[in-house]
Write a protein that holds these residues in place. Structure first.
Motif, mmCIF file in Angstrom:
data_model
loop_
_atom_site.group_PDB
_atom_site.id
_atom_site.type_symbol
_atom_site.label_atom_id
_atom_site.label_comp_id
_atom_site.label_asym_id
_atom_site.label_seq_id
_atom_site.Cartn_x
_atom_site.Cartn_y
_atom_site.Cartn_z
ATOM 1 N N VAL A 254 59.401 12.118 75.131
ATOM 2 C CA VAL A 254 58.654 12.347 76.259
ATOM 3 C C VAL A 254 59.201 13.421 77.048
ATOM 4 O O VAL A 254 60.049 13.252 77.471
ATOM 5 C CB VAL A 254 58.148 11.149 76.922
ATOM 6 N N MET A 255 58.715 14.579 77.067
ATOM 7 C CA MET A 255 59.106 15.752 77.730
ATOM 8 C C MET A 255 58.569 16.062 79.010
ATOM 9 O O MET A 255 57.316 16.128 79.120
ATOM 10 C CB MET A 255 59.229 16.967 76.686
ATOM 11 N N PHE A 256 59.402 16.499 79.821
ATOM 12 C CA PHE A 256 58.988 17.133 81.248
ATOM 13 C C PHE A 256 59.003 18.494 80.962
ATOM 14 O O PHE A 256 59.624 19.102 80.190
ATOM 15 C CB PHE A 256 60.025 16.915 82.273
ATOM 16 N N GLY B 69 51.922 17.482 82.878
ATOM 17 C CA GLY B 69 53.114 18.072 82.763
ATOM 18 C C GLY B 69 53.975 17.206 82.054
ATOM 19 O O GLY B 69 55.354 17.401 81.877
ATOM 20 N N ARG B 70 53.447 16.375 81.116
ATOM 21 C CA ARG B 70 54.604 15.450 80.115
ATOM 22 C C ARG B 70 53.909 15.723 78.632
ATOM 23 O O ARG B 70 52.714 15.506 78.556
ATOM 24 C CB ARG B 70 54.511 14.259 80.372
ATOM 25 N N THR B 71 54.847 16.078 77.795
ATOM 26 C CA THR B 71 54.297 16.319 76.437
ATOM 27 C C THR B 71 55.165 15.219 75.537
ATOM 28 O O THR B 71 56.284 15.159 75.801
ATOM 29 C CB THR B 71 54.832 17.745 76.097
ATOM 30 N N THR B 72 54.430 14.792 74.696
ATOM 31 C CA THR B 72 54.941 13.774 73.750
ATOM 32 C C THR B 72 55.254 14.260 72.354
ATOM 33 O O THR B 72 54.177 14.891 71.730
ATOM 34 C CB THR B 72 54.096 12.411 73.555
ATOM 35 N N VAL B 73 56.415 14.265 72.026
ATOM 36 C CA VAL B 73 56.767 15.130 70.900
ATOM 37 C C VAL B 73 57.080 14.136 69.795
ATOM 38 O O VAL B 73 58.014 13.112 70.122
ATOM 39 C CB VAL B 73 57.631 16.013 70.732
ATOM 40 N N GLU B 74 56.623 13.910 68.367
ATOM 41 C CA GLU B 74 57.065 12.854 67.279
ATOM 42 C C GLU B 74 57.905 13.929 66.734
ATOM 43 O O GLU B 74 57.587 15.031 66.348
ATOM 44 C CB GLU B 74 55.745 12.623 66.556
ATOM 45 N N VAL B 75 59.140 13.323 66.278
ATOM 46 C CA VAL B 75 60.065 14.160 65.301
ATOM 47 C C VAL B 75 60.293 13.116 64.126
ATOM 48 O O VAL B 75 60.708 11.915 64.383
ATOM 49 C CB VAL B 75 61.278 14.561 65.959
ATOM 50 N N ALA C 172 62.884 8.611 75.265
ATOM 51 C CA ALA C 172 62.735 8.526 73.797
ATOM 52 C C ALA C 172 62.788 7.243 73.070
ATOM 53 O O ALA C 172 63.640 6.549 73.797
ATOM 54 C CB ALA C 172 63.954 9.543 73.105
ATOM 55 N N ASN C 173 62.126 7.133 72.096
ATOM 56 C CA ASN C 173 62.270 5.645 71.400
ATOM 57 C C ASN C 173 62.454 6.199 69.898
ATOM 58 O O ASN C 173 61.796 6.982 69.334
ATOM 59 C CB ASN C 173 60.835 5.297 71.459
ATOM 60 N N ILE C 174 63.607 5.997 69.251
ATOM 61 C CA ILE C 174 64.168 6.450 68.126
ATOM 62 C C ILE C 174 64.590 5.219 67.178
ATOM 63 O O ILE C 174 64.884 4.113 67.545
ATOM 64 C CB ILE C 174 65.668 7.632 68.316
ATOM 65 N N ARG C 175 64.566 5.748 66.117
ATOM 66 C CA ARG C 175 65.101 4.817 65.100
ATOM 67 C C ARG C 175 65.718 5.643 63.696
ATOM 68 O O ARG C 175 65.539 6.781 63.634
ATOM 69 C CB ARG C 175 63.827 4.327 64.122
ATOM 70 N N PHE C 176 66.956 4.933 63.453
ATOM 71 C CA PHE C 176 67.599 5.451 62.286
ATOM 72 C C PHE C 176 67.229 4.774 61.055
ATOM 73 O O PHE C 176 67.516 3.502 61.070
ATOM 74 C CB PHE C 176 69.021 5.260 62.618
ATOM 75 N N THR C 177 66.560 5.209 60.088
ATOM 76 C CA THR C 177 66.090 4.277 59.119
ATOM 77 C C THR C 177 66.962 4.521 57.716
ATOM 78 O O THR C 177 66.677 3.769 56.852
ATOM 79 C CB THR C 177 64.539 4.980 58.598
ATOM 80 N N ARG C 178 67.652 5.616 57.503
ATOM 81 C CA ARG C 178 68.723 5.443 56.247
ATOM 82 C C ARG C 178 69.771 6.221 56.599
ATOM 83 O O ARG C 178 69.948 7.114 57.593
ATOM 84 C CB ARG C 178 67.884 6.143 55.350
ATOM 85 N N GLN C 179 71.133 5.633 56.120
ATOM 86 C CA GLN C 179 72.263 6.448 56.511
ATOM 87 C C GLN C 179 72.361 7.938 55.752
ATOM 88 O O GLN C 179 71.748 8.115 54.823
ATOM 89 C CB GLN C 179 73.296 5.418 55.808
ATOM 90 N N ILE D 257 65.650 4.993 75.224
ATOM 91 C CA ILE D 257 66.375 5.387 76.312
ATOM 92 C C ILE D 257 65.560 6.242 77.282
ATOM 93 O O ILE D 257 64.536 6.745 77.055
ATOM 94 C CB ILE D 257 67.397 6.630 75.442
ATOM 95 N N ARG D 258 66.029 6.476 78.404
ATOM 96 C CA ARG D 258 65.542 7.061 79.574
ATOM 97 C C ARG D 258 66.540 7.969 80.120
ATOM 98 O O ARG D 258 67.679 7.563 80.540
ATOM 99 C CB ARG D 258 65.064 6.163 80.515
ATOM 100 N N PHE D 259 66.090 8.993 80.518
ATOM 101 C CA PHE D 259 66.882 10.135 81.336
ATOM 102 C C PHE D 259 66.330 10.186 82.573
ATOM 103 O O PHE D 259 65.407 10.453 82.942
ATOM 104 C CB PHE D 259 66.849 11.634 80.624
ATOM 105 N N THR D 260 66.973 9.509 83.745
ATOM 106 C CA THR D 260 66.189 9.272 84.999
ATOM 107 C C THR D 260 66.807 10.184 86.152
ATOM 108 O O THR D 260 66.071 10.339 87.048
ATOM 109 C CB THR D 260 66.591 7.851 85.475
#
Lengths: 193, 193
Positions: free
Chosen positions: B178-180, B157-163, B131-138, A133-136
């Motif tokens: 990816v956060m501004f 000015g961009r920070t990449t956060v892994e969750v 964001a690039n996300i995955r749902f891996t288990r219900q 996803i992208r927030f533009t």
């Protein structure tokens, strides 16, 4: 630039025909007149209000949502062709924004798009596997977000749905959702597409 | 397999040391005993309950959230080192699940992860760019989701956060956000990392 009423109404008609999703606010700004003037123009020209216009764009009948309860959809669905395309409207209010910045929180735009991607699936059960996803563009309280979803493909029980969300014709969010479904889509219909 | 009490308590101690995030429910299942038995075992062994154990894992002080109001975080933050790492807990209840399937809706897991990615940023303003996300288990109602975030990098000015979010040590959701941010991170500190 101010225009004579006749000229303005002509342009207004053209503009709305080209882009039925423009709000009265955006039209007022574009034509440098008050919102009230736009409303009067619309009345004189018998142009319905935005919500009705959007419904008008959905020429065919609205399918029933299958994969979730209709009240679980975030936003209001105004167009739905199962396994094909869908449109929903979400009015951003103060409860959707960060208190500090007044900017809509990402998860609300995500929720609108994601629930539309679920709703488009012609199956009793649809779950999101992944999304990109992208927030533009920032969205503020008072703005109306129109999300448009379309099914890109169906492969082995996975359906890819593209969702693009707009405020006044400006892209604010886009996403590609890969959805699980319990039943694979009918392959004959698949080949038709 | 049923074990004698002594043996079970020894194994319980080991298991919890290895994985402090396991719930009493999961422990009860693993040891084929009732939840009540696990609670009594924990009492006898003076092992604190899950929430306290998680707080114990966060050895250092909890930083204050800067990029949003603390009450805007979805879930409870139990560990926060700004621009480094963070942990939050979200208890999934009936309001978070699809009425029909009882499965947690994707946007709640997304909201927990996304708000943690915002909270980790050491800046007054942080917004999600993509964001690039995955749902891996219900995830079901009654389950506890533990989201762990870490900052991967800071570039212009961009920070990449892994969750990564877990239920009982099983990955249920993962995402790269990816956060501004308004202020670029101090570059000297950047080079330290």
């Amino acid at each position: 630039m101010k225009r004579k009423k006749k000229e303005r109404q002509l342009l207004l008609q053209e503009t709305i025909t080209k882009n039925p999703f423009m709000t009265d606010e955006a039209l007022a700004e574009q034509f440098s007149v008050s919102i009230q003037t736009i409303r009067l123009d619309r009345l004189e020209l018998a142009i319905p209000e935005l919500r009705e216009r959007i419904k008008g764009v959905a020429q065919q009948q609205l399918d029933d949502v299958k994969a979730l309860s209709p009240d679980e959809v975030i936003g209001e669905i105004v167009d739905l062709q199962l396994d094909d395309r869908a449109i929903s409207i979400l009015d951003i209010s103060v409860e959707h924004v960060f208190a500090r910045s007044g900017i809509a929180r990402g998860h609300h735009l995500f929720a609108q798009a994601n629930s539309l991607a679920v709703a488009i699936i012609n199956d009793e059960l649809a779950l999101t596997a992944k999304a990109n996803i992208r927030f533009t563009r920032q969205v503020q309280a008072g703005e109306r977000v129109i999300a448009k979803a379309k099914v890109l493909n169906n492969v082995q029980g996975r359906t890819t749905v593209e969702v693009e969300s707009y405020v006044d014709n400006e892209l604010v969010f886009s996403g590609e959702f890969v959805m699980f479904r319990t039943k694979a889509k009918d392959s004959a219909k698949e080949n038709d597409r």
